[in-house]
Design a protein around this motif. Structure first.
Motif, PDB file in Angstrom:
ATOM      1  N   GLY A  70     -19.258   3.392 -30.962  1.00 27.85           N
ATOM      2  CA  GLY A  70     -20.115   2.681 -29.961  1.00 27.85           C
ATOM      3  C   GLY A  70     -19.965   2.683 -28.562  1.00 27.85           C
ATOM      4  N   THR A  71     -20.365   2.709 -28.016  1.00 29.38           N
ATOM      5  CA  THR A  71     -19.518   2.611 -26.348  1.00 29.38           C
ATOM      6  C   THR A  71     -21.222   2.560 -25.221  1.00 29.38           C
ATOM      7  N   THR A  72     -20.202   1.854 -23.981  1.00 29.97           N
ATOM      8  CA  THR A  72     -21.306   1.459 -23.038  1.00 29.97           C
ATOM      9  C   THR A  72     -20.661   3.068 -21.845  1.00 29.97           C
ATOM     10  N   LEU A  73     -20.169   3.626 -21.729  1.00 31.58           N
ATOM     11  CA  LEU A  73     -19.728   4.682 -21.202  1.00 31.58           C
ATOM     12  C   LEU A  73     -20.985   4.937 -20.281  1.00 31.58           C
ATOM     13  N   ALA A  74     -21.892   5.511 -21.329  1.00 32.62           N
ATOM     14  CA  ALA A  74     -23.574   5.765 -20.467  1.00 32.62           C
ATOM     15  C   ALA A  74     -24.027   5.217 -19.775  1.00 32.62           C
ATOM     16  N   THR A  75     -24.327   3.721 -20.042  1.00 34.25           N
ATOM     17  CA  THR A  75     -23.952   2.473 -19.741  1.00 34.25           C
ATOM     18  C   THR A  75     -23.857   2.297 -18.717  1.00 34.25           C
TER      19      THR A  75
END
Length: 699
Positions: A70-75
């Motif tokens: 899971g990553t916050t990159l898109a957010t």
């Protein structure tokens, strides 16, 4: 290989830290790590953490059979506006869908209102003649002779991504598919998103915004995911990579590359899944999930072991806490309230002499002043250091050196001196404000949902959740807190418990009294087939769960209520059952029903998922022992603001049945549980820490 022997690697990349967990099966945690997030290339921090846990468990890359990410990159790309240059294509006459939006102001009387930034300016909004109606019938042919000029205009605008959103494409996507194919042949370098794949629901503004968001992050996420897969494969990882989604399930990396908007808020969803799993394990049917990390705090209501869900949320709000001030994204999502209250939240005194905390964050670089990485602004973590609640010798497994002098200097310079306080007094004020902000957000979220926090058990995790849990619970009137094992990497642990799932929602307007069962069942069969293919790509074996629902409303209303449907074809015998279910839920939410009013159904949904882990069941454990502390430390009491001695305990040395009186600090590798003076702690049979309020101490 038997499931209980499989090695599962889970990595959650947050705004400040990256959490890594290596598990055997679904029960045994072999190793955990928390590394600083590397903003320029998040995969570097993830790779470092993966090496650490594999070395600790004496395992090899080839031993890993499952990798969940899971990553916050898109957010972050949406918030920081670091995505592609997007052009939109809509029907002729509908160029200004984004400009018109909902035709209302999110703050009625604000003179200098800031409109939400919806990414695409009018200069990159293009149209094409053609029309499909709400029933899916073609009213005007797609003007294919105009496509050459359209492609030239898009190229001249400088766009490298295209969001196509034609009216009623959810009912008939023929025009969208044809337009995509023709534009792709003329603009082969462009990334194209189409609304009937991204968000096949009615309400064209929400659908267009969601398609724009998908197109905006798709080049970035496709490149990131491809590089991630290559980088880990070069190390010897040969298992599939599964991505956590905002709805709390997992999907394949191929689906994530095509629909990256579904990865927005995927990390917090993992935390909600962990809380739901712990709640079911302990038989707690009403809980509040409290996840406090380095950048934000997330709170989620969980009933009957299922996190509260929603169909839409907003990103990048112009006014952080005001609904309607952001960009709506219409996808399945775990509903939670998220505020800028983390360990890295910056404290400052404004021009009116008021102490403010957050939402700005020191992030991973430079981080809090006490980290000694160049940060000079005081943060919540610096306040906790000054209050004595963080043991410098045990912080982040010793990978981050804590400098108490730097933390106190930052507090003195930016907060204490302007307010005429001592540094410890400034730290106490910061703690009071940030804890009240989180409790207030939780109360507001509960009230908006028609629920009461006072009857709930809090499940606290995240790097700072256990440290602040008792202080937030006191203000929210919560009397019982559960801190699960490995709470510092809770979201990553939640990834392992998440099912592989895919949810589809499609709009097909019908009234309850005139349901077309043949068309409806055919629609569900089509959605089931599409979702089944995605889930089986990640879970080729095993039992699959199927959930169906309808979004119903009284005629003339603007929003719907979700009602569960039986997992089979519908018949005329189901009509009265659906009516009763709708009226019961409507009465629960709004007290009374509207007699003799027609009931409409706008959207239909299906969710296909793999089976989750078995429920272990609650094991009672009576507190019988009072373990000896490993030391003691002077802290500032959170009740009185006065110095007080707190006992220190090593969580790894505690056993089921141990009881601890506050004030105390229970230390472990990635976090510390603070037992306030008005709480007591026990260790249950699952080795969870259970904190219980002592009313006498509060009075």
């Amino acid at each position: 290989m038997p499931a209980e022997h499989e090695l599962r690697l889970a990595i959650d990349i947050g705004g400040t830290f990256t959490d890594i967990v290596l598990m055997r099966g679904r029960e045994t945690v072999l190793a955990t790590a928390k590394t600083a997030t590397t903003p320029t290339d998040p995969s570097l921090g993830a790779l470092e953490g993966a090496r650490l846990v594999l070395a600790e468990a004496n395992a090899k890359w080839g031993d890993v059979t499952s990798f969940i990410h899971g990553t916050t990159l898109a957010t972050n790309a949406l918030i920081e506006r670091r995505g592609a240059t997007v052009a939109t294509v809509t029907n002729a006459g509908f160029r200004d869908i984004l400009e018109i939006a909902y035709e209302r102001r999110y703050t009625q009387y604000a003179i200098n209102i800031e409109k939400p930034d919806l990414i695409v300016p009018r200069t990159r909004a293009f149209t094409v003649p053609g029309r499909i109606d709400a029933k899916g019938l073609e009213r005007q042919e797609l003007a294919e002779t105009d496509i050459d000029q359209l492609a030239q205009d898009i190229r001249s605008s400088g766009a490298d991504a295209i969001a196509i959103c034609l009216l009623h494409a959810y009912a008939n996507p023929t025009h969208e598919r044809r337009l995509r194919d023709m534009l792709q042949s003329r603009l082969p370098e462009a990334v194209i998103s189409v609304s009937h794949e991204v968000s096949p629901e009615a309400r064209e503004f929400d659908r267009l915004c969601t398609t724009v968001a998908n197109a905006y992050v798709q080049p970035l996420m496709s490149t990131y995911l491809a590089n991630l897969r290559t980088r880990f494969a070069d190390q010897g990882l040969d298992c599939p990579i599964l991505m956590m989604t905002a709805s709390g399930g997992m999907t394949t990396i191929e689906t994530a590359s095509r629909l990256p908007v579904r990865l927005v808020e995927s990390g917090p969803a993992g935390g909600a899944i962990l809380a739901a799993q712990v709640a079911e394990q302990l038989g707690e049917d009403q809980v509040l999930s409290f996840d406090m990390g380095g950048t934000t705090a997330k709170l989620c209501l969980i009933d009957s072991y299922r996190p509260q869900t929603a169909r839409t949320f907003e990103v990048s709000r112009a006014e952080r806490f005001i609904k309607g001030s952001g960009m709506p994204v219409r996808i399945p999502v775990v509903e939670m309230i998220e505020i800028g209250a983390g360990g890295g939240s910056v404290a400052a005194v404004d021009r009116l002499g008021r102490l403010q905390v957050g939402p700005q964050s020191a992030g991973a670089e430079p981080g809090p002043a006490g980290f000694g990485k160049g940060g000079t602004a005081p943060t919540v973590t610096d306040a906790d250091i000054a209050l004595g609640l963080i043991n410098p010798d045990r912080f982040a497994e010793g990978r981050i050196a804590i400098d108490e002098d730097l933390a106190i200097t930052a507090l003195a310079t930016d907060v204490a001196q302007p307010l005429g306080l001592e540094p410890v007094g400034a730290a106490f004020g910061i703690s009071e404000i940030v804890d009240e902000n989180m409790a207030s957000a939780g109360r507001m979220h509960a009230v908006e949902s028609g629920k009461d926090l006072g009857t709930r058990t809090m499940i606290a995790f995240g790097g700072n959740g256990p440290l602040h849990a008792t202080r937030v619970a006191r203000r929210a009137r919560v009397r019982r807190i559960i801190v699960p094992t490995n709470p510092g990497v809770g979201s990553a642990v939640g990834f392992v418990f998440a099912p592989i799932s895919f949810e589809i929602v499609r709009s097909r307007y019908m009234t309850l009294d005139d349901l077309d069962f043949s068309a409806l069942n055919a629609l569900f069969d089509d959605m089931h087939s599409e979702a089944h293919v995605v889930v089986r790509a990640g879970a080729p074996d095993g039992i699959l769960r199927h959930n169906r629902s309808a979004f119903m409303r009284y005629r003339g209303q603007g929003h719907e209520i979700e009602i569960t449907l039986p997992p089979r074809h519908l018949t005329a015998d189901d009509v009265e059952t659906l009516r009763e279910a709708f009226e019961a839920e409507y009465r629960r939410q709004f007290v009374r029903i509207v007699p003799d009013m027609k009931i409409e159904i706008l959207n239909w949904a299906i969710s296909v998922s793999s089976a989750g882990p078995p429920n272990v069941g609650q094991l009672a454990c009576t507190a019988t022992r009072h373990p000896d502390p490993v030391g003691q430390r002077t802290i500032t009491c959170d009740l009185t603001g006065e110095p007080r001695t707190a006992a220190l305990f090593d969580r790894a040395c505690l056993s089921p049945g141990d009881a601890i009186a506050g004030p105390a600090l229970i230390m472990e590798p990635q976090t510390t549980t603070f037992v306030s003076a008005d709480f007591s702690a026990t260790v249950d049979s699952h080795r969870n820490i259970v904190l219980t309020a002592i009313e006498e101490a509060r009075s």
